[in-house]
Design a protein around this motif. Structure first.
Motif, PDB file in Angstrom:
ATOM      1  N   GLN A 230     -16.305 -30.004  71.226  1.00  0.00           N
ATOM      2  CA  GLN A 230     -16.150 -30.503  69.865  1.00  0.00           C
ATOM      3  C   GLN A 230     -15.895 -29.358  68.896  1.00  0.00           C
ATOM      4  OE1 GLN A 230     -19.538 -33.806  69.884  1.00  0.00           O
ATOM      5  NE2 GLN A 230     -18.305 -33.888  68.034  1.00  0.00           N
ATOM      6  N   SER A 231     -15.056 -29.631  67.889  1.00  0.00           N
ATOM      7  CA  SER A 231     -14.694 -28.687  66.819  1.00  0.00           C
ATOM      8  C   SER A 231     -13.901 -27.489  67.320  1.00  0.00           C
ATOM      9  CB  SER A 231     -15.937 -28.207  66.056  1.00  0.00           C
ATOM     10  OG  SER A 231     -16.612 -29.309  65.476  1.00  0.00           O
ATOM     11  N   ALA A 232     -13.374 -27.568  68.552  1.00  0.00           N
ATOM     12  CA  ALA A 232     -12.545 -26.489  69.089  1.00  0.00           C
ATOM     13  C   ALA A 232     -11.099 -26.659  68.654  1.00  0.00           C
ATOM     14  CB  ALA A 232     -12.618 -26.475  70.621  1.00  0.00           C
ATOM     15  N   ILE A 233     -10.370 -25.548  68.638  1.00  0.00           N
ATOM     16  CA  ILE A 233      -8.906 -25.584  68.652  1.00  0.00           C
ATOM     17  C   ILE A 233      -8.523 -25.186  70.069  1.00  0.00           C
ATOM     18  CG2 ILE A 233      -6.750 -24.665  67.731  1.00  0.00           C
ATOM     19  CD1 ILE A 233      -8.147 -24.112  65.112  1.00  0.00           C
ATOM     20  N   TYR A 234      -8.132 -26.151  70.853  1.00  0.00           N
ATOM     21  CA  TYR A 234      -7.891 -25.969  72.282  1.00  0.00           C
ATOM     22  C   TYR A 234      -6.399 -25.787  72.508  1.00  0.00           C
ATOM     23  CZ  TYR A 234      -8.359 -26.965  77.353  1.00  0.00           C
ATOM     24  OH  TYR A 234      -8.350 -26.907  78.724  1.00  0.00           O
ATOM     25  N   GLY A 235      -6.000 -24.574  72.882  1.00  0.00           N
ATOM     26  CA  GLY A 235      -4.601 -24.294  73.164  1.00  0.00           C
ATOM     27  C   GLY A 235      -4.236 -24.715  74.572  1.00  0.00           C
ATOM     28  N   PHE A 236      -3.334 -25.672  74.682  1.00  0.00           N
ATOM     29  CA  PHE A 236      -2.918 -26.235  75.976  1.00  0.00           C
ATOM     30  C   PHE A 236      -1.594 -25.577  76.348  1.00  0.00           C
ATOM     31  CE2 PHE A 236      -2.228 -30.513  78.346  1.00  0.00           C
ATOM     32  CZ  PHE A 236      -2.837 -29.983  79.483  1.00  0.00           C
ATOM     33  N   ILE A 237      -1.607 -24.756  77.410  1.00  0.00           N
ATOM     34  CA  ILE A 237      -0.500 -23.851  77.698  1.00  0.00           C
ATOM     35  C   ILE A 237       0.107 -24.165  79.059  1.00  0.00           C
ATOM     36  CG2 ILE A 237       0.153 -21.425  77.967  1.00  0.00           C
ATOM     37  CD1 ILE A 237      -2.429 -20.744  76.393  1.00  0.00           C
ATOM     38  N   GLY A 238       1.436 -24.108  79.115  1.00  0.00           N
ATOM     39  CA  GLY A 238       2.135 -24.281  80.383  1.00  0.00           C
ATOM     40  C   GLY A 238       3.628 -24.316  80.140  1.00  0.00           C
ATOM     41  N   GLU A 239       4.400 -24.037  81.189  1.00  0.00           N
ATOM     42  CA  GLU A 239       5.858 -24.057  81.062  1.00  0.00           C
ATOM     43  C   GLU A 239       6.357 -25.484  80.899  1.00  0.00           C
ATOM     44  OE1 GLU A 239       6.221 -23.794  85.933  1.00  0.00           O
ATOM     45  OE2 GLU A 239       6.926 -22.146  84.682  1.00  0.00           O
ATOM     46  N   ASN A 240       7.634 -25.642  80.557  1.00  0.00           N
ATOM     47  CA  ASN A 240       8.238 -26.965  80.468  1.00  0.00           C
ATOM     48  C   ASN A 240       8.101 -27.696  81.796  1.00  0.00           C
ATOM     49  OD1 ASN A 240       9.104 -26.715  77.814  1.00  0.00           O
ATOM     50  ND2 ASN A 240      11.069 -25.839  78.390  1.00  0.00           N
ATOM     51  N   GLY A 241       7.698 -28.958  81.734  1.00  0.00           N
ATOM     52  CA  GLY A 241       7.537 -29.754  82.941  1.00  0.00           C
ATOM     53  C   GLY A 241       6.222 -29.544  83.665  1.00  0.00           C
ATOM     54  N   SER A 242       5.302 -28.821  83.036  1.00  0.00           N
ATOM     55  CA  SER A 242       4.021 -28.540  83.695  1.00  0.00           C
ATOM     56  C   SER A 242       3.039 -29.703  83.603  1.00  0.00           C
ATOM     57  CB  SER A 242       3.384 -27.285  83.097  1.00  0.00           C
ATOM     58  OG  SER A 242       3.130 -27.460  81.715  1.00  0.00           O
ATOM     59  N   GLY A 243       3.301 -30.655  82.706  1.00  0.00           N
ATOM     60  CA  GLY A 243       2.421 -31.822  82.580  1.00  0.00           C
ATOM     61  C   GLY A 243       1.639 -31.894  81.285  1.00  0.00           C
ATOM     62  N   LYS A 244       1.935 -31.007  80.330  1.00  0.00           N
ATOM     63  CA  LYS A 244       1.184 -30.995  79.069  1.00  0.00           C
ATOM     64  C   LYS A 244       1.361 -32.300  78.291  1.00  0.00           C
ATOM     65  CE  LYS A 244       3.081 -27.407  77.161  1.00  0.00           C
ATOM     66  NZ  LYS A 244       4.191 -27.253  78.152  1.00  0.00           N
ATOM     67  N   SER A 245       2.610 -32.669  78.042  1.00  0.00           N
ATOM     68  CA  SER A 245       2.864 -33.877  77.244  1.00  0.00           C
ATOM     69  C   SER A 245       2.359 -35.126  77.948  1.00  0.00           C
ATOM     70  CB  SER A 245       4.365 -34.016  76.953  1.00  0.00           C
ATOM     71  OG  SER A 245       4.815 -32.969  76.121  1.00  0.00           O
ATOM     72  N   THR A 246       2.520 -35.187  79.262  1.00  0.00           N
ATOM     73  CA  THR A 246       2.019 -36.340  80.012  1.00  0.00           C
ATOM     74  C   THR A 246       0.505 -36.449  79.880  1.00  0.00           C
ATOM     75  OG1 THR A 246       3.832 -36.167  81.599  1.00  0.00           O
ATOM     76  CG2 THR A 246       1.910 -37.438  82.283  1.00  0.00           C
ATOM     77  N   THR A 247      -0.189 -35.322  79.979  1.00  0.00           N
ATOM     78  CA  THR A 247      -1.647 -35.325  79.817  1.00  0.00           C
ATOM     79  C   THR A 247      -2.034 -35.824  78.437  1.00  0.00           C
ATOM     80  OG1 THR A 247      -1.871 -33.458  81.355  1.00  0.00           O
ATOM     81  CG2 THR A 247      -3.726 -33.899  79.886  1.00  0.00           C
TER      82      THR A 247
END
Length: 300
Positions: free
Chosen positions: A28-45
């Motif tokens: 809670q209250s974090a700024i969580y940087g979600f990192i990965g190359e294109n097609g790694s699954g970030k947007s799907t997650t």
């Protein structure tokens, strides 16, 4: 209690896994940087968390409850891909339509509140199509903030912005977490900007979580190096490589890795006839840490 807890999450499309047995924890209250190359699954997650997609298997909890719970869903705001605004309508009109759609009470006051948060209070009457890219992204965040969510999910909100636009976005996101207590999950390819604000990181590759760590943990794990500039770069490089195990020429600087004693390095060069014009001690940043981690995984 964590804002997001994901366990063994998977999602496939035509037999190919976009998210593969992924586990993830966002405090809670974090700024969580979600990192990965294109097609790694970030947007799907992110779409799975928002309920835009249905997982094949796995568990998603938001603030300790199943993500499908109606009460917890009302605490989530998201900007994924684009704001979805009507180009010929004003910023205020677009926000009003979204507020009506969400059933927000005291809509005029709420719109004023979110526009102030995103530094757009003086631009409420301009048409959305007349907004710059940075302004459009801020309108999208304002829409996501309607109803005062406890969790904000942002997909690449700083990509394509100029330096001033990225600065404003950083300030907004820090304000949201510090002043509103909101948790932010943000994906971005611009790791140098993400490093300035993120408190936690999740690194994903081919749908799998490779590593989660806090900004403090990343700083503690980052390699130390000494950067030097000399007149005879080639000669100094050869001299240092005779004594130190990991010496490289990068970006016009000689870098001596995993050595913290600048005085001994400078003295060794002076003894070898190389005067040092510039010396500074550094740590590997997020981008270099990410590249190094990915190269290790590729070679595993």
């Amino acid at each position: 209690m964590n804002a997001i807890e994901i366990r063994n999450l998977s999602k496939s499309f035509r037999g190919m896994y976009a998210v593969d047995d992924l586990s993830m924890t966002v405090p809670q209250s974090a700024i969580y940087g979600f990192i990965g190359e294109n097609g790694s699954g970030k947007s799907t997650t992110q779409k799975l968390i928002c309920g835009h997609l249905v997982p094949d298997k796995g568990e998603i909890k938001l603030f300790g409850k199943d993500y499908s719970d109606a009460g917890v869903r009302a605490r989530v705001g998201a900007l994924i891909e684009s704001a979805g605004c009507f180009p010929s309508s004003s910023v205020h009109a677009n926000l009003m339509m979204q507020a009506l759609n969400l059933g927000v009470e005291n809509r005029d006051e709420e719109i004023k509140r979110v526009l102030k948060i995103v530094r757009m209070e003086d631009n409420a009457r301009i048409k959305f199509k007349s907004c710059s890219l940075g302004m459009k992204q801020r309108v999208g965040i304002a829409m996501a903030l309607l109803g005062n969510p406890a969790l904000l999910i942002l997909d690449e909100p700083i990509n394509g912005l100029d330096t001033d636009g990225m600065r404003i976005m950083r300030e907004i996101l820090v304000d949201i977490t510090q002043n509103l207590g909101c948790t932010v999950l943000i994906s971005s390819h611009i790791l140098g900007e993400l490093e300035k604000i993120a408190t936690h990181y999740g690194i994903i590759r081919q749908g799998k979580m490779i590593q989660e760590l806090s900004a403090a943990e990343m700083d503690a794990r980052s390699r130390v190096f000494v950067s030097l500039q000399v007149k005879d770069t080639a000669g100094a490089l050869a001299t240092l490589q005779r004594k130190f195990a990991n010496v490289k020429l990068e970006d016009g600087y000689i870098r001596v890795y995993d050595v913290d004693d600048t005085e001994s390095i400078v003295k060794y060069l002076l003894d070898g006839g190389h005067a040092v014009s510039e010396v500074k001690k550094n740590k590997v940043g997020l981008e270099e840490y990410y590249i190094e981690l990915m190269s290790k995984k590729e070679g595993a």
